[in-house]
Design a protein around this motif. Sequence first.
Motif, PDB file in Angstrom:
ATOM      1  N   GLY A   1     -22.228  -9.191   2.135  1.00  0.00           N
ATOM      2  CA  GLY A   1     -21.439 -10.270   2.734  1.00  0.00           C
ATOM      3  C   GLY A   1     -22.320 -11.022   3.716  1.00  0.00           C
TER       4      GLY A   1
ATOM      5  N   GLU B   1     -24.088 -11.708  -1.394  1.00  0.00           N
ATOM      6  CA  GLU B   1     -22.940 -12.546  -1.034  1.00  0.00           C
ATOM      7  C   GLU B   1     -22.302 -13.065  -2.323  1.00  0.00           C
ATOM      8  N   HIS B   2     -20.948 -13.108  -2.352  1.00  0.00           N
ATOM      9  CA  HIS B   2     -20.314 -13.488  -3.618  1.00  0.00           C
ATOM     10  C   HIS B   2     -20.010 -14.982  -3.765  1.00  0.00           C
TER      11      HIS B   2
ATOM     12  N   THR C   1     -13.472  -8.631  -0.594  1.00  0.00           N
ATOM     13  CA  THR C   1     -12.483  -8.891  -1.633  1.00  0.00           C
ATOM     14  C   THR C   1     -13.155  -9.601  -2.794  1.00  0.00           C
TER      15      THR C   1
ATOM     16  N   ASP D   1     -21.117  -9.255  -6.341  1.00  0.00           N
ATOM     17  CA  ASP D   1     -19.994  -8.572  -5.702  1.00  0.00           C
ATOM     18  C   ASP D   1     -20.542  -7.436  -4.843  1.00  0.00           C
ATOM     19  N   GLY D   2     -20.402  -7.583  -3.530  1.00  0.00           N
ATOM     20  CA  GLY D   2     -20.945  -6.597  -2.602  1.00  0.00           C
ATOM     21  C   GLY D   2     -20.367  -5.210  -2.776  1.00  0.00           C
TER      22      GLY D   2
ATOM     23  N   SER E   1     -23.823 -16.623   6.343  1.00  0.00           N
ATOM     24  CA  SER E   1     -24.766 -17.626   6.849  1.00  0.00           C
ATOM     25  C   SER E   1     -26.226 -17.197   6.717  1.00  0.00           C
TER      26      SER E   1
ATOM     27  N   THR F   1     -16.165 -16.574   8.291  1.00  0.00           N
ATOM     28  CA  THR F   1     -16.826 -16.885   9.563  1.00  0.00           C
ATOM     29  C   THR F   1     -18.194 -16.203   9.632  1.00  0.00           C
TER      30      THR F   1
ATOM     31  N   SER G   1     -19.948 -13.798  11.966  1.00  0.00           N
ATOM     32  CA  SER G   1     -19.348 -12.849  12.913  1.00  0.00           C
ATOM     33  C   SER G   1     -19.823 -13.153  14.333  1.00  0.00           C
TER      34      SER G   1
ATOM     35  N   GLN H   1     -10.418 -14.711  -1.908  1.00  0.00           N
ATOM     36  CA  GLN H   1     -10.927 -15.304  -0.657  1.00  0.00           C
ATOM     37  C   GLN H   1     -10.693 -16.816  -0.624  1.00  0.00           C
TER      38      GLN H   1
ATOM     39  N   GLY I   1     -20.459  -6.744   6.115  1.00  0.00           N
ATOM     40  CA  GLY I   1     -19.910  -7.719   7.061  1.00  0.00           C
ATOM     41  C   GLY I   1     -18.483  -8.115   6.776  1.00  0.00           C
TER      42      GLY I   1
ATOM     43  N   HIS J   1     -22.947  -8.544  15.894  1.00  0.00           N
ATOM     44  CA  HIS J   1     -24.311  -8.501  15.335  1.00  0.00           C
ATOM     45  C   HIS J   1     -25.232  -7.671  16.230  1.00  0.00           C
TER      46      HIS J   1
HETATM   47  C1  LIG Z   1     -17.447 -12.210   8.372  1.00  0.00           C
HETATM   48  S1  LIG Z   1     -18.402 -12.930   7.083  1.00  0.00           S
HETATM   49  C2  LIG Z   1     -19.931 -12.287   7.675  1.00  0.00           C
HETATM   50  C3  LIG Z   1     -21.067 -13.081   7.248  1.00  0.00           C
HETATM   51  C4  LIG Z   1     -22.418 -12.762   7.861  1.00  0.00           C
HETATM   52  N1  LIG Z   1     -22.568 -11.407   8.351  1.00  0.00           N
HETATM   53  C5  LIG Z   1     -22.652 -13.748   8.966  1.00  0.00           C
HETATM   54  O1  LIG Z   1     -22.523 -13.349  10.108  1.00  0.00           O
HETATM   55  O2  LIG Z   1     -22.885 -14.916   8.657  1.00  0.00           O
HETATM   56  C6  LIG Z   1     -18.091 -11.906   5.650  1.00  0.00           C
HETATM   57  C7  LIG Z   1     -18.806 -12.365   4.402  1.00  0.00           C
HETATM   58  O3  LIG Z   1     -18.493 -11.436   3.359  1.00  0.00           O
HETATM   59  C8  LIG Z   1     -18.406 -12.156   2.151  1.00  0.00           C
HETATM   60  N2  LIG Z   1     -17.691 -11.315   1.187  1.00  0.00           N
HETATM   61  C9  LIG Z   1     -16.389 -10.954   1.163  1.00  0.00           C
HETATM   62  N3  LIG Z   1     -16.122 -10.168   0.096  1.00  0.00           N
HETATM   63  C10 LIG Z   1     -17.300 -10.032  -0.568  1.00  0.00           C
HETATM   64  C11 LIG Z   1     -17.686  -9.340  -1.745  1.00  0.00           C
HETATM   65  N4  LIG Z   1     -16.819  -8.638  -2.497  1.00  0.00           N
HETATM   66  N5  LIG Z   1     -18.966  -9.399  -2.128  1.00  0.00           N
HETATM   67  C12 LIG Z   1     -19.886 -10.122  -1.417  1.00  0.00           C
HETATM   68  N6  LIG Z   1     -19.581 -10.803  -0.310  1.00  0.00           N
HETATM   69  C13 LIG Z   1     -18.305 -10.751   0.123  1.00  0.00           C
HETATM   70  C14 LIG Z   1     -17.718 -13.446   2.554  1.00  0.00           C
HETATM   71  O4  LIG Z   1     -17.898 -14.480   1.627  1.00  0.00           O
HETATM   72  C15 LIG Z   1     -18.393 -13.727   3.893  1.00  0.00           C
HETATM   73  O5  LIG Z   1     -19.529 -14.534   3.728  1.00  0.00           O
END
Ligand SMILES: C[S@@+](CC[C@H](N)C(=O)[O-])C[C@H]1O[C@@H](n2cnc3c(N)ncnc32)[C@H](O)[C@@H]1O
Length: 232
Positions: free
Chosen positions: A88, A112-113, A222, A144-145, A91, A59, A61, A227, A161, A66
């Motif tokens: 992460g 972002e992964h 993760t 990988d974040g 968007s 999603t 958030s 995911q 995030g 934010h």
């Molecule tokens: C809650 S979303 C938040 C996205 C962003 N802050 C937004 O508001 O659009 C969490 C994001 O973390 C990413 N994510 C999860 N695990 C990750 C990882 N290990 N490395 C990079 N991104 C990751 C997900 O794909 C997702 O896009």
Amino acid sequence: MAWHCNGITNQEMVEKLKNAGIIGSDKAEEAMLRIDRGKYCHEVDPYLDRPRKIGYNVTISAPHMHAYALTMMTEQLSRRGAHALDVGSGSGYLTSCMAHMVGPGGLVVGLEHIPELVERSRKNVEQDRPDLVRDGRIKFVVGDGRLGYEADGPYDAIHVGAAADTLPQTLVNQLAPGGRLLCPVVAVQGFQRYQDFVQVDKNQDGSITTKNLMQVMYVPLTDAKAQLGENN
Ligand SMILES: C[S@@+](CC[C@H](N)C(=O)[O-])C[C@H]1O[C@@H](n2cnc3c(N)ncnc32)[C@H](O)[C@@H]1O
């Protein structure tokens, strides 16, 4: 608190977040006014104060999270030439708000992964604020974040995030002295499992001060296969 901050327009959403005391700095307010959430959240009613689906089991958030995060990073993002990392970045919405706040001499990296989300976030920013791309203060990287992005560090601010199982030391290492990390971290108490929104400040001598700000609910930090449900 969240349901009071629904808006029909971006401006109405921001005004309500300010009136509710969730936006706590002029710079965070200006960023949220200048970045149109509707260009990053493609569902109907993008200005509702709740998380919304952006595909790939995640999603964007909720606006109140934010607003809170931008408020808590205001001082660090306002430093001249600040470098910041948004782990992460999904968007690209928060990354863009952070990029607005660091100004033309700064740099914000969205990490972002999911490659498709990175592609979409680039398009979202192009449609909302092409100037941020043109002057080079925002970039999106696939990775990988949990490993951070050492190339553009150390960072004055790091936002995560997605919820980590434990405080990611690699990210703490990539903070500059005086830098701040905000990260949801899983906590377990007896049979109860919840998440704390943790603030980590790196002091000038390299030591750190941590503070649990509040309980939150984020998707997990993760690996991409988990995911996307591809682990079976
Ligand atoms: C809650 S979303 C938040 C996205 C962003 N802050 C937004 O508001 O659009 C969490 C994001 O973390 C990413 N994510 C999860 N695990 C990750 C990882 N290990 N490395 C990079 N991104 C990751 C997900 O794909 C997702 O896009």
